[in-house]
Design a protein around this motif. Structure first.
Motif, PDB file in Angstrom:
ATOM      1  N   GLU A 166      11.566  10.172   0.906  1.00 24.36           N
ATOM      2  CA  GLU A 166      12.193  10.093  -0.421  1.00 24.36           C
ATOM      3  C   GLU A 166      12.669   8.679  -0.718  1.00 24.36           C
ATOM      4  OE1 GLU A 166      15.254  12.946  -1.019  1.00 24.36           O
ATOM      5  OE2 GLU A 166      13.966  14.681  -0.621  1.00 24.36           O
ATOM      6  N   ILE A 167      13.234   8.021   0.288  1.00 22.76           N
ATOM      7  CA  ILE A 167      13.707   6.646   0.102  1.00 22.76           C
ATOM      8  C   ILE A 167      12.529   5.715  -0.175  1.00 22.76           C
ATOM      9  CG2 ILE A 167      14.694   4.674   1.350  1.00 22.76           C
ATOM     10  CD1 ILE A 167      16.618   6.656   2.678  1.00 22.76           C
ATOM     11  N   ALA A 168      11.460   5.848   0.600  1.00 20.03           N
ATOM     12  CA  ALA A 168      10.302   4.979   0.416  1.00 20.03           C
ATOM     13  C   ALA A 168       9.601   5.254  -0.910  1.00 20.03           C
ATOM     14  CB  ALA A 168       9.326   5.162   1.578  1.00 20.03           C
ATOM     15  N   ALA A 169       9.537   6.513  -1.315  1.00 21.66           N
ATOM     16  CA  ALA A 169       8.865   6.855  -2.573  1.00 21.66           C
ATOM     17  C   ALA A 169       9.603   6.281  -3.776  1.00 21.66           C
ATOM     18  CB  ALA A 169       8.737   8.370  -2.699  1.00 21.66           C
ATOM     19  N   ALA A 170      10.919   6.137  -3.655  1.00 23.15           N
ATOM     20  CA  ALA A 170      11.706   5.586  -4.765  1.00 23.15           C
ATOM     21  C   ALA A 170      11.529   4.084  -4.902  1.00 23.15           C
ATOM     22  CB  ALA A 170      13.180   5.922  -4.559  1.00 23.15           C
ATOM     23  N   ASP A 171      11.113   3.420  -3.824  1.00 21.38           N
ATOM     24  CA  ASP A 171      10.921   1.963  -3.837  1.00 21.38           C
ATOM     25  C   ASP A 171       9.815   1.622  -2.839  1.00 21.38           C
ATOM     26  OD1 ASP A 171      11.190  -0.767  -4.129  1.00 21.38           O
ATOM     27  OD2 ASP A 171      12.952  -0.913  -2.828  1.00 21.38           O
ATOM     28  N   PRO A 172       8.556   1.931  -3.176  1.00 24.21           N
ATOM     29  CA  PRO A 172       7.465   1.796  -2.204  1.00 24.21           C
ATOM     30  C   PRO A 172       7.303   0.366  -1.709  1.00 24.21           C
ATOM     31  CG  PRO A 172       6.763   3.074  -4.117  1.00 24.21           C
ATOM     32  CD  PRO A 172       8.085   2.462  -4.465  1.00 24.21           C
ATOM     33  N   PRO A 173       7.062   0.210  -0.408  1.00 23.05           N
ATOM     34  CA  PRO A 173       6.832  -1.135   0.133  1.00 23.05           C
ATOM     35  C   PRO A 173       5.421  -1.612  -0.180  1.00 23.05           C
ATOM     36  CG  PRO A 173       6.497   0.478   1.852  1.00 23.05           C
ATOM     37  CD  PRO A 173       6.925   1.250   0.632  1.00 23.05           C
ATOM     38  N   THR A 174       5.188  -2.870   0.015  1.00 25.10           N
ATOM     39  CA  THR A 174       3.827  -3.409  -0.056  1.00 25.10           C
ATOM     40  C   THR A 174       3.105  -3.045   1.231  1.00 25.10           C
ATOM     41  OG1 THR A 174       4.525  -5.260  -1.442  1.00 25.10           O
ATOM     42  CG2 THR A 174       2.456  -5.507  -0.235  1.00 25.10           C
ATOM     43  N   LEU A 175       2.055  -2.264   1.120  1.00 27.88           N
ATOM     44  CA  LEU A 175       1.255  -1.878   2.287  1.00 27.88           C
ATOM     45  C   LEU A 175      -0.159  -2.399   2.100  1.00 27.88           C
ATOM     46  CD1 LEU A 175       2.388   1.822   2.906  1.00 27.88           C
ATOM     47  CD2 LEU A 175       3.142  -0.246   4.098  1.00 27.88           C
ATOM     48  N   VAL A 176      -0.623  -3.161   3.069  1.00 31.59           N
ATOM     49  CA  VAL A 176      -1.932  -3.801   2.988  1.00 31.59           C
ATOM     50  C   VAL A 176      -2.840  -3.225   4.060  1.00 31.59           C
ATOM     51  CG1 VAL A 176      -3.176  -5.987   3.236  1.00 31.59           C
ATOM     52  CG2 VAL A 176      -0.980  -5.919   2.020  1.00 31.59           C
ATOM     53  N   ARG A 177      -4.041  -2.850   3.654  1.00 32.21           N
ATOM     54  CA  ARG A 177      -5.045  -2.412   4.619  1.00 32.21           C
ATOM     55  C   ARG A 177      -5.672  -3.655   5.249  1.00 32.21           C
ATOM     56  NH1 ARG A 177      -7.799   2.363   4.972  1.00 32.21           N
ATOM     57  NH2 ARG A 177      -6.946   2.960   2.936  1.00 32.21           N
TER      58      ARG A 177
END
Length: 313
Positions: free
Chosen positions: A203-214
């Motif tokens: 829930e915390i991450a969904a409210a402020d998604p991080p930059t995720l790089v493949r």
């Protein structure tokens, strides 16, 4: 190490006292000739207990009874093997933030966090969680990370994080129900507290998604690190990740990260990231070594439930 030995060791060093179901199941698999023969048909890195059990759970199979597990896995081997080949143990345990916190707090603030092997990025929010070290609590929001701490004083503040990004060969998305089902399957069946903690962290991450790089931990790390804001301390960190990386790429990563600015925190098994003259671990269960810039500081349990400090404070 043979596949049978791997399952027996998992039962003794990881599941014992932590997951009675997985301990019993692992001991059964270690003597199950049919299952061992099937497991030996997939690449060695795909035979690990956590991965097999999570795949069977994801496919709706039972893990609470060894005989039923055998029947399901053998009867559905084509499906199981297909998932083993494409999946990885991306256990995104937010509880590991509790073993990072004492190290993060000793670095110049604010921080720019870059996690290698980030999975869904739940390890990038140490400033958004709460912690309990013994009878001392820190933080007021988010899930509470319980950690038995010895050898040093508990942290007295949360870190200041101004940038967070993750690098992963297959990043998971907190907004994707299939990705979250995989993270749920990776949590051991009795660990209701970890499952609840995972959902709160999502829930915390969904409210402020991080930059995720493949991307690859060697080829793509410098470009992502270059995006960290000026004036923040770059911290590259990884927890229980490098055992999945081939040894030559592991060495290349080690060589690369030593040339980068900022700091590196590693939380890896001692046979994966070795150090000379380590003190004995607290007991025979599996422990990782917490290290800062190549200096070992503490022993940590795999899910962040305990931290035994032995290095400089």
């Amino acid at each position: 190490m043979t596949t049978a030995e791997r399952y027996a060791e998992f039962a003794a060093r990881e599941a014992h006292g932590v997951s009675p179901l997985y301990e019993r199941l692992s001991l059964a698999v270690a003597t199950d000739a049919k299952l061992l023969t099937l497991l030996d048909t997939v690449p060695e890195g795909k035979r690990q207990p956590n991965l097999l059990y999570a795949v069977v759970r994801l496919l709706g199979g039972p893990v609470n009874d060894p005989e039923a597990f055998h029947d399901f896995t053998v009867g559905n081997w084509d499906r199981v093997a297909a998932q083993l080949r494409v999946r990885a143990t991306q256990t995104n345990e937010p509880g590991r933030s509790a073993v990072l916190l004492p190290v993060l707090n000793g670095l110049p603030q604010p921080l720019a966090l870059l996690e290698v092997g980030a999975s869904a990025g739940l390890g990038l929010y140490p400033d958004r969680y709460s912690y309990r070290y013994g009878d001392q609590r820190l933080g007021a929001g988010g899930p509470v990370m319980e950690c038995e701490l010895t050898g040093t004083e508990p942290p007295s503040r949360l870190p200041e994080v101004v940038w967070r990004a993750g690098l992963d060969l297959n990043p998971l998305r907190v907004t994707d129900s299939d990705d979250m089902a995989w993270l749920d399957a990776l949590i051991w069946p009795e660990h209701t507290h970890r499952r609840e903690r995972l959902r709160a962290a999502v829930e915390i991450a969904a409210a402020d998604p991080p930059t995720l790089v493949r991307g690859d931990l060697v080829d793509d790390l410098p470009a992502l690190a270059a995006q960290a804001p000026a004036g923040a301390t770059l911290v590259v960190f990884h927890t229980s990740v490098l055992y999945q990386v081939p040894e030559d790429r592991r060495r290349a990563f080690e060589d690369l990260v030593r040339t980068m600015p900022g700091h590196r925190i590693s939380v890896e098994a001692p046979e994966v990231v070795p150090f000379p003259d380590l003190p004995p671990a607290p007991d025979d269960t599996l422990h990782n070594v917490v290290a800062l810039d190549g200096v070992p500081l503490a022993w940590a349990r795999g899910h962040g439930q305990a931290l035994s400090w032995f290095g400089p404070r």
